[in-house]
Design an enzyme around this catalytic site. Structure first.
Site, mmCIF file in Angstrom:
data_model
loop_
_atom_site.group_PDB
_atom_site.id
_atom_site.type_symbol
_atom_site.label_atom_id
_atom_site.label_comp_id
_atom_site.label_asym_id
_atom_site.label_seq_id
_atom_site.Cartn_x
_atom_site.Cartn_y
_atom_site.Cartn_z
ATOM 1 N N LYS A 155 0.854 -1.193 0.000
ATOM 2 C CA LYS A 155 0.000 0.000 0.000
ATOM 3 C C LYS A 155 0.888 1.240 0.000
ATOM 4 O O LYS A 155 1.796 1.365 0.818
ATOM 5 C CB LYS A 155 -0.894 0.004 1.244
ATOM 6 C CG LYS A 155 -1.761 1.250 1.362
ATOM 7 C CD LYS A 155 -2.763 1.117 2.493
ATOM 8 C CE LYS A 155 -2.292 1.666 3.794
ATOM 9 N NZ LYS A 155 -2.190 3.131 3.883
ATOM 10 N N ASP A 171 -3.444 4.367 -1.843
ATOM 11 C CA ASP A 171 -4.382 4.813 -0.800
ATOM 12 C C ASP A 171 -4.347 6.343 -0.708
ATOM 13 O O ASP A 171 -3.725 6.912 0.178
ATOM 14 C CB ASP A 171 -3.933 4.146 0.520
ATOM 15 C CG ASP A 171 -4.715 4.591 1.736
ATOM 16 O OD1 ASP A 171 -5.852 5.062 1.577
ATOM 17 O OD2 ASP A 171 -4.177 4.449 2.855
ATOM 18 N N LYS A 210 -7.324 8.293 -0.962
ATOM 19 C CA LYS A 210 -8.603 8.742 -0.363
ATOM 20 C C LYS A 210 -9.146 10.020 -1.004
ATOM 21 O O LYS A 210 -9.313 11.057 -0.336
ATOM 22 C CB LYS A 210 -8.433 8.973 1.143
ATOM 23 C CG LYS A 210 -7.975 7.755 1.927
ATOM 24 C CD LYS A 210 -7.982 8.033 3.425
ATOM 25 C CE LYS A 210 -7.617 6.840 4.264
ATOM 26 N NZ LYS A 210 -6.212 6.405 4.144
ATOM 27 N N ASP A 226 -13.686 15.125 -3.498
ATOM 28 C CA ASP A 226 -13.792 16.448 -4.120
ATOM 29 C C ASP A 226 -15.077 16.470 -4.939
ATOM 30 O O ASP A 226 -15.879 15.525 -4.850
ATOM 31 C CB ASP A 226 -12.545 16.701 -5.009
ATOM 32 C CG ASP A 226 -12.197 18.187 -5.112
ATOM 33 O OD1 ASP A 226 -13.137 18.999 -5.285
ATOM 34 O OD2 ASP A 226 -11.017 18.534 -5.050
ATOM 35 N N THR A 277 -11.243 5.766 11.090
ATOM 36 C CA THR A 277 -11.248 5.179 12.441
ATOM 37 C C THR A 277 -10.811 6.206 13.486
ATOM 38 O O THR A 277 -10.995 6.010 14.672
ATOM 39 C CB THR A 277 -10.343 3.927 12.512
ATOM 40 O OG1 THR A 277 -9.165 4.181 11.759
ATOM 41 C CG2 THR A 277 -11.035 2.723 11.959
ATOM 42 N N ARG A 309 -2.682 -6.594 14.510
ATOM 43 C CA ARG A 309 -1.513 -6.775 15.387
ATOM 44 C C ARG A 309 -1.379 -8.247 15.733
ATOM 45 O O ARG A 309 -2.391 -8.956 15.827
ATOM 46 C CB ARG A 309 -1.672 -5.969 16.688
ATOM 47 C CG ARG A 309 -1.584 -4.445 16.504
ATOM 48 C CD ARG A 309 -0.222 -3.990 16.023
ATOM 49 N NE ARG A 309 -0.120 -2.560 15.811
ATOM 50 C CZ ARG A 309 -0.374 -1.933 14.649
ATOM 51 N NH1 ARG A 309 -0.804 -2.615 13.593
ATOM 52 N NH2 ARG A 309 -0.193 -0.637 14.551
ATOM 53 N N ARG A 315 3.241 -1.213 10.678
ATOM 54 C CA ARG A 315 4.352 -1.307 11.630
ATOM 55 C C ARG A 315 4.692 -2.708 12.122
ATOM 56 O O ARG A 315 5.886 -2.989 12.304
ATOM 57 C CB ARG A 315 4.093 -0.342 12.795
ATOM 58 C CG ARG A 315 4.270 1.096 12.343
ATOM 59 C CD ARG A 315 3.603 2.081 13.258
ATOM 60 N NE ARG A 315 2.145 2.001 13.185
ATOM 61 C CZ ARG A 315 1.319 2.755 13.896
ATOM 62 N NH1 ARG A 315 1.795 3.632 14.742
ATOM 63 N NH2 ARG A 315 0.010 2.632 13.748
#
Ligand code: C5P
Length: 240
Positions: free
Chosen positions: A34, A61, A63, A66, A125, A187, A218
């Protein structure tokens, strides 16, 4: 498209990203990656071409949000990059999402073209109930807003939504099994409570919950051994 693990390559420069991807160069099948705003704005469309040349599938990505005409024209340009997945905000409304789809589906001459999957962001989120009610002045409960936006996206012809893995089963229930769920917030068991992600799930649980694509940043990019962390994600997600 098949279910997959997508690595969020959140890096500040092309060099940093390519150095990270070098770690995977001996792997016969290259990870789906991504590219978000940070890397795209720092490195430009060229980084997309470079990563594609190395054999990776790409989720761009950016987003988009407009007026419909601008989104349609922007997607017509982005379609030239020949990526595998792109996204826009469902908050732009059905007409904007239909325009996004049109922009992606036509080549520069206006002829029908093969297009990437188009996914909608329902509510970020990072938006909590307070922001929803007080800043955005939306009185509905978050669950209803997400549902409404997801159904708008489906009605506009989009392929799926980005959502929390906790919402994936619900989205499939009301929008259909084929409507894709792309879920960040992943995770490993041992990492619960780490970083800024709150509503997390393991790769295995996300798959059980109906995630079609998990987006993992991460836990892979900052792992001591990123290739091993990626392999573990794949094994957990596919139950191997
Ligand atoms: O590092 P981590 O696994 O938390 O990265 C998750 C990725 O998914 C980041 O690139 C983040 O911007 C993205 N994302 C998210 N939540 C959303 C939409 C995108 O975490 N609702």
């Amino acid at each position: 498209m098949q279910k997959d693990v997508i690595i969020a390559c959140d890096f500040p420069s092309a060099e940093a990203c390519l150095e990270f991807l070098d770690l995977f160069k001996d792997r016969p099948s290259k990870p789906f990656v991504k590219i978000g705003m940070e890397l795209f704005y720092a490195a430009g469309p060229d980084i997309v071409r470079q990563i594609k040349e190395r054999g990776h599938k790409i989720f761009l990505d950016l987003k988009l949000h407009d007026i419909p005409n601008t989104v349609e024209r922007a997607f017509r340009v982005l379609a030239n990059l020949d990526v595998d997945m792109v996204n826009c905000h469902a908050g732009g409304g059905k007409v904007m999402m239909e325009a996004a789809l049109r922009g992606l589906s036509q080549d520069q001459t206006g002829a029908e073209a093969k297009r990437p999957l188009l996914i909608a962001v329902t509510q970020l989120t990072s938006t909590d109930d307070k922001t929803l009610h007080e800043d955005l002045l939306i009185p509905e409960e978050m669950e209803n807003v997400v549902k409404h936006y997801a159904l708008n996206a489906r009605d506009a012809g989009l392929d799926g939504v980005v959502c929390s893995p906790w919402e994936a089963a619900g989205v499939h229930q009301y929008a259909g099994e084929k409507f894709l769920t792309v879920t960040p917030g992943i995770r490993f068991e041992s990492q619960a409570g780490k970083d800024d992600q709150k509503r997390i799930m393991t790769p295995a649980k996300a798959r059980e919950a109906g995630s079609d694509f998990i987006v993992v940043g991460r836990p892979i990019t900052r792992a001591e051994n990123p290739v091993q962390a990626y392999e573990k994600c794949l094994a957990d997600f596919f139950g191997e």
